[in-house]
Design a protein around this motif. Structure first.
Motif, PDB file in Angstrom:
ATOM      1  N   LEU A 102     -29.235 117.044  99.504  1.00  0.00           N
ATOM      2  CA  LEU A 102     -28.934 117.813  97.978  1.00  0.00           C
ATOM      3  C   LEU A 102     -29.294 118.860  97.862  1.00  0.00           C
ATOM      4  CD1 LEU A 102     -29.873 114.400  95.498  1.00  0.00           C
ATOM      5  CD2 LEU A 102     -27.280 115.530  96.320  1.00  0.00           C
ATOM      6  N   VAL A 103     -29.943 119.336  98.206  1.00  0.00           N
ATOM      7  CA  VAL A 103     -30.466 120.850  98.352  1.00  0.00           C
ATOM      8  C   VAL A 103     -29.065 121.625 100.185  1.00  0.00           C
ATOM      9  CG1 VAL A 103     -31.376 122.665  99.584  1.00  0.00           C
ATOM     10  CG2 VAL A 103     -32.694 120.566  98.112  1.00  0.00           C
ATOM     11  N   ARG A 104     -28.778 120.958 100.641  1.00  0.00           N
ATOM     12  CA  ARG A 104     -27.657 122.030 101.227  1.00  0.00           C
ATOM     13  C   ARG A 104     -26.409 121.957 100.749  1.00  0.00           C
ATOM     14  NH1 ARG A 104     -23.573 120.623 104.424  1.00  0.00           N
ATOM     15  NH2 ARG A 104     -23.542 118.624 103.956  1.00  0.00           N
ATOM     16  N   ARG A 105     -26.288 121.116  99.610  1.00  0.00           N
ATOM     17  CA  ARG A 105     -25.173 121.000  99.165  1.00  0.00           C
ATOM     18  C   ARG A 105     -25.244 122.174  98.005  1.00  0.00           C
ATOM     19  NH1 ARG A 105     -21.171 116.729  98.927  1.00  0.00           N
ATOM     20  NH2 ARG A 105     -21.371 115.428 101.019  1.00  0.00           N
ATOM     21  N   GLY A 106     -26.295 122.410  97.488  1.00  0.00           N
ATOM     22  CA  GLY A 106     -26.999 123.655  96.819  1.00  0.00           C
ATOM     23  C   GLY A 106     -27.161 122.675  95.005  1.00  0.00           C
ATOM     24  N   LEU A 107     -27.105 121.583  95.550  1.00  0.00           N
ATOM     25  CA  LEU A 107     -26.558 120.575  94.008  1.00  0.00           C
ATOM     26  C   LEU A 107     -28.353 120.794  93.182  1.00  0.00           C
ATOM     27  CD1 LEU A 107     -24.793 117.619  95.051  1.00  0.00           C
ATOM     28  CD2 LEU A 107     -23.897 119.989  93.568  1.00  0.00           C
ATOM     29  N   VAL A 108     -29.907 120.730  94.323  1.00  0.00           N
ATOM     30  CA  VAL A 108     -30.634 120.756  93.750  1.00  0.00           C
ATOM     31  C   VAL A 108     -31.257 121.717  94.401  1.00  0.00           C
ATOM     32  CG1 VAL A 108     -30.843 118.210  92.882  1.00  0.00           C
ATOM     33  CG2 VAL A 108     -31.870 119.264  95.000  1.00  0.00           C
ATOM     34  N   LEU A 109     -33.067 121.726  93.968  1.00  0.00           N
ATOM     35  CA  LEU A 109     -33.595 122.576  94.730  1.00  0.00           C
ATOM     36  C   LEU A 109     -35.181 121.904  95.061  1.00  0.00           C
ATOM     37  CD1 LEU A 109     -33.389 125.814  92.775  1.00  0.00           C
ATOM     38  CD2 LEU A 109     -32.635 125.742  94.568  1.00  0.00           C
ATOM     39  N   ARG A 110     -35.690 122.333  96.095  1.00  0.00           N
ATOM     40  CA  ARG A 110     -37.339 121.250  95.978  1.00  0.00           C
ATOM     41  C   ARG A 110     -37.525 122.234  96.483  1.00  0.00           C
ATOM     42  NH1 ARG A 110     -36.467 117.485 100.284  1.00  0.00           N
ATOM     43  NH2 ARG A 110     -36.250 119.134 102.043  1.00  0.00           N
ATOM     44  N   GLU A 111     -38.810 122.342  95.447  1.00  0.00           N
ATOM     45  CA  GLU A 111     -40.338 123.914  95.177  1.00  0.00           C
ATOM     46  C   GLU A 111     -41.767 122.713  94.722  1.00  0.00           C
ATOM     47  OE1 GLU A 111     -37.017 126.863  93.395  1.00  0.00           O
ATOM     48  OE2 GLU A 111     -38.246 125.706  91.352  1.00  0.00           O
ATOM     49  N   GLN A 112     -42.630 124.316  95.440  1.00  0.00           N
ATOM     50  CA  GLN A 112     -43.525 123.457  95.490  1.00  0.00           C
ATOM     51  C   GLN A 112     -44.228 123.202  93.368  1.00  0.00           C
ATOM     52  OE1 GLN A 112     -46.759 125.803  97.635  1.00  0.00           O
ATOM     53  NE2 GLN A 112     -48.382 125.259  96.648  1.00  0.00           N
ATOM     54  N   HIS A 113     -44.693 121.939  93.627  1.00  0.00           N
ATOM     55  CA  HIS A 113     -45.117 121.297  92.608  1.00  0.00           C
ATOM     56  C   HIS A 113     -46.350 123.143  91.579  1.00  0.00           C
ATOM     57  CE1 HIS A 113     -47.124 119.352  88.996  1.00  0.00           C
ATOM     58  NE2 HIS A 113     -46.227 118.829  89.098  1.00  0.00           N
ATOM     59  N   PRO A 114     -46.422 123.362  90.765  1.00  0.00           N
ATOM     60  CA  PRO A 114     -46.743 124.146  90.009  1.00  0.00           C
ATOM     61  C   PRO A 114     -48.285 124.281  89.741  1.00  0.00           C
ATOM     62  CG  PRO A 114     -45.932 123.310  88.330  1.00  0.00           C
ATOM     63  CD  PRO A 114     -44.303 122.868  89.191  1.00  0.00           C
ATOM     64  N   GLU A 115     -48.756 122.699  89.903  1.00  0.00           N
ATOM     65  CA  GLU A 115     -50.217 122.288  89.434  1.00  0.00           C
ATOM     66  C   GLU A 115     -50.711 121.499  90.805  1.00  0.00           C
ATOM     67  OE1 GLU A 115     -49.653 120.607  86.154  1.00  0.00           O
ATOM     68  OE2 GLU A 115     -49.334 122.282  84.762  1.00  0.00           O
TER      69      GLU A 115
END
Length: 140
Positions: free
Chosen positions: A76-89
């Motif tokens: 899904l990231v490769r297709r540009g549909l979602v982002l996976r990011e570090q949790h802010p907390e």
């Protein structure tokens, strides 16, 4: 107390409902063809489009293991549909969020999956009301 006849009727009704959803009006194939990806990826996308999820939450909601969830999210990231990011907390955790393109794809999936079969649209108002009443009993 239900009788044996009631059990037979319940089995017959269940078989018809399953057939209606899974066989005769299979929206899964239609949505997979429209979005060009597997249903598990569409399911993940729809979940994340509803609200950002940690990888652990998504794993639980998809009922998969962590490596498979990672594979799904990677695609899904490769297709540009979602982002996976570090949790802010929690630096050890990752949060998956939908992109605008992912939001559009999830909306298309929801539209396809939510479309009632033509036979249902052709039912009378009275029959639809009765079916609505009966199905409400099944989900409560």
């Amino acid at each position: 107390m239900p009788s044996g006849d009631d059990d037979e009727v319940a089995e017959r009704v269940w078989a018809r409902v399953r057939s209606l959803v899974l066989d005769r009006h299979e929206r899964k194939r239609e949505v997979c063809d429209a979005l060009g990806m597997s249903f598990i990826k569409i399911k993940a996308l729809r979940r994340v489009a509803a609200r950002p999820l940690t990888m652990s939450e998504l794993t639980e909601q998809l009922n998969t293991d962590r490596p498979y969830t990672t594979h799904v999210v990677d695609e899904l990231v490769r297709r540009g549909l979602v982002l996976r990011e570090q949790h802010p907390e929690d630096r050890r955790s990752r949060v998956v969020t939908v992109t605008p393109a992912g939001h559009d794809a999830a909306a298309l999936a929801n539209r396809i999956l939510g479309e009632p079969p033509k036979a249902m649209l052709a039912m009378s108002s009275e029959d639809l009301a009765e079916l609505d009443r009966l199905t409400e009993l099944l989900v409560d």
